[in-house]
Each structure stands twice: as C-alpha cells, then as structure tokens.
Design a protein around this motif. Sequence first.
Motif, short mmCIF file in Angstrom:
data_model
loop_
_atom_site.label_atom_id
_atom_site.label_comp_id
_atom_site.label_asym_id
_atom_site.label_seq_id
_atom_site.Cartn_x
_atom_site.Cartn_y
_atom_site.Cartn_z
N GLY A 44 7.85 -5.52 -28.46
CA GLY A 44 6.50 -4.63 -28.85
C GLY A 44 5.62 -4.70 -27.87
O GLY A 44 4.72 -4.55 -27.36
N ASP A 45 6.04 -5.31 -26.52
CA ASP A 45 5.62 -4.51 -25.28
C ASP A 45 5.90 -4.54 -24.26
O ASP A 45 7.52 -4.72 -24.20
N GLU A 59 9.18 -0.18 -26.45
CA GLU A 59 8.88 -1.48 -26.41
C GLU A 59 10.01 -2.16 -27.83
O GLU A 59 9.66 -3.12 -27.71
#
Length: 148
Positions: A44-45, A59
Amino acid sequence: MNIRRYVTLETVGAAMVTVLVIVAIFAPMLAPHDPTIVVAPTFGDPGAPSLKFPMGTDELGRDVLSRIIFGARISLTVGVAAMAVTMTIGIAIGLCSGFFGGAIDFLLMRFTDLMLSLPPLLLAMALVAVLGPSLRTIFIVIGLVSWT
C-alpha cells in the motif's frame, strides 16, 4: 578541441540502444530480484530507495529496478515487432502504387490519405476493443496506426 569531432550524436544513440539491448538480453542475470515476487513488506505504500532496493519498491512490495530491467525486454519486443508490421504494410502499399501506377496508385494514395485523416489514438483504441488486449494485438495496432 571540439568533442563533437570524436563523439557524434549517432554514436551516443547507438551506444544507448546497445546498452538497452544488452540489459534486455541479460535481464535474468542483471535483475537483483524477481520482478513479480513481493520482496518487501511495503503493501500500500511505495518503499523508499535503499541499498537493497536502489530504486525502491512499488505499492505491492516489488523491486522497481528489477521491473524496469525486465520491462526492457517487452519494450524492445513491441518496438521491433510493431516496426516490422509498419514496414511490411508501408512497403507493400508503396511498391504496389509505384509498380502499377494509374488508378491503383490513385486508390492506394486516397486510402493513405484516409488513414492519415483518422485520429491515431482513437483508431488504436477501437482496434484494441475489437481484437482484445494482448501483446500480439499491440504489435498489430501500432503497425496499423503508424504505417502512414
């Protein structure tokens, strides 16, 4: 002394293409990680660049450098195959037009004018919608859109 006398822009371009071809050929040996495998817990990051991941991670935790190295293979394949389709169509139409002349030449040139008048992006999207998304479709669509 003028450096252009020794290193021309063509030489620099040829060197860049040569390096890209070498990277594409030896991608499995040059890539530090598998481009499809999650190698970092950054879900997600995107991960920041580090010694282990010089260009960071995406991600999903995949190594960006490995993905770029393996992407060179696909880029070169698409470029060469699309150019082969483009040259085949363009040379065939040009040869027929030049050899037969007259009405055939007139019809082929009007067909070429028609293809030049169509928006390439719109035509490409329509062809992909009809043929379906695949790597082979990309070769064909780029060739059909850019032969003029």
